[in-house]
Design a protein around this motif. Structure first.
Motif, PDB file in Angstrom:
ATOM      1  N   UNK A  60     -28.073 104.191  32.132  1.00 41.24           N
ATOM      2  CA  UNK A  60     -29.408 104.690  31.809  1.00 41.24           C
ATOM      3  C   UNK A  60     -29.362 105.588  30.564  1.00 41.24           C
ATOM      4  N   UNK A  61     -28.342 106.419  30.477  1.00 38.62           N
ATOM      5  CA  UNK A  61     -28.222 107.340  29.336  1.00 38.62           C
ATOM      6  C   UNK A  61     -27.814 106.568  28.079  1.00 38.62           C
ATOM      7  N   UNK A  62     -26.913 105.621  28.224  1.00 32.96           N
ATOM      8  CA  UNK A  62     -26.503 104.833  27.046  1.00 32.96           C
ATOM      9  C   UNK A  62     -27.682 104.006  26.521  1.00 32.96           C
ATOM     10  N   UNK A  63     -28.538 103.515  27.430  1.00 33.14           N
ATOM     11  CA  UNK A  63     -29.746 102.786  27.001  1.00 33.14           C
ATOM     12  C   UNK A  63     -30.666 103.713  26.203  1.00 33.14           C
ATOM     13  N   UNK A  64     -30.867 104.929  26.726  1.00 27.27           N
ATOM     14  CA  UNK A  64     -31.749 105.893  26.049  1.00 27.27           C
ATOM     15  C   UNK A  64     -31.168 106.277  24.679  1.00 27.27           C
TER      16      UNK A  64
END
Ligand code: ZN
Ligand code: ZN
Length: 274
Positions: A60-64
């Motif tokens: 989720x953080x890498x996507x953001x």
């Protein structure tokens, strides 16, 4: 101007907001750098992330990071409790080391929990706040042994419910001697101290961790610092930042640490947003 927060919780642990909501608020509030630091798995902590949550948290953080790369720099971090095994740094950009729990006389004591529970902790240490403080700082000092840890979380957390100094004075020499010894060891190990406004946002304290006496000591000993909000609610992402910048400068600091894609860099205070 740089505006950074590296201590951010989300719905993956005890925060209120999704990763995306937090990033959008950070952009609206003019942040240039946002690091997430969910609570790492911890057997004593019911709100910490579970092992099986970690893959999704990281994704989720890498996507953001990719989605918002033109607007804000996002970093993947974790807040690890030092009562647990601290895993290798990979895949994290940074690690915060904190001491939320103490084990004493076979009991798990939660430093962060409540005023009532703090009373119980002091009782467990034979009604002696000095013994509690000694155990807390001796435990925290172990962060020096972990190369993976970059940042020391909320240095004097044990004073969370001590705004009126009913447990002990912030300037008591015996108390300070334990705290200062811990600070010396952590500075020698190259750890970064955070000025943490989380307890202000939640109404427990009027000033950030650590108390000004300890902050001045860190400055005198040339320790490195950064400012963070230990955010659990996006409305508080920059809670008390303006006042804390004034405090940091009043204590004589002329630089703070900034996380970049090449690691932490010492950066002149003039480059930070007020
Ligand atoms: Zn914490
Ligand atoms: Zn935290």
């Amino acid at each position: 101007m740089i505006k950074q927060n590296l201590h951010t919780h989300s719905i993956y642990c005890d925060g209120k907001d999704s990763i995306d909501e937090m990033v959008q608020t950070a952009i609206d509030k003019g942040f240039t750098i946002l690091g997430f630091s969910g609570h790492g798995p911890c057997r004593y902590d019911s709100v910490a992330m579970k092992e099986e949550d970690l893959t999704k948290y990281i994704e989720d953080i890498l996507d953001a990071k990719e989605k918002y790369k033109d607007k804000i720099q996002i970093f993947l971090g974790i807040e690890e409790d030092i009562s647990q095994r601290i895993p290798s740094k990979k895949p994290y950009d940074f690690v915060i080391g904190s001491e939320h729990f103490l084990i004493e006389k076979g009991e798990v004591l939660n430093v962060d929990y409540s005023d009532e529970h703090t009373k119980k902790i002091v009782e467990t240490f034979d009604h002696d706040f000095h013994q509690y403080a000694k155990a807390y700082y001796e435990g925290l000092q172990k962060i020096a042994e972990y190369d993976e840890v970059d940042i020391v979380g909320h240095l004097d957390l044990l004073m969370k419910f001590n705004e009126d100094q009913k447990y002990g004075s912030f300037t008591d020499p015996v108390y300070l001697s334990y705290a200062k010894e811990c600070i010396d060891v952590l500075i020698a190990a190259g750890k970064i101290f955070e000025i943490n406004t989380g307890a202000i946002a939640r109404g427990y304290r009027k000033d950030p961790y650590p108390h000004q006496t300890l902050l001045s000591y860190i400055q005198k000993k040339k320790g490195n610092i950064l400012l963070s909000s230990d955010c659990h609610d996006r409305n508080n992402l920059d809670c008390h930042f303006k006042e804390s910048m004034e405090l940091i400068q009043a204590c004589g600091f002329d630089s703070m640490m900034v996380l970049t894609s090449e690691g932490f860099k010492k950066t002149p205070i003039e480059q930070f947003a007020r």
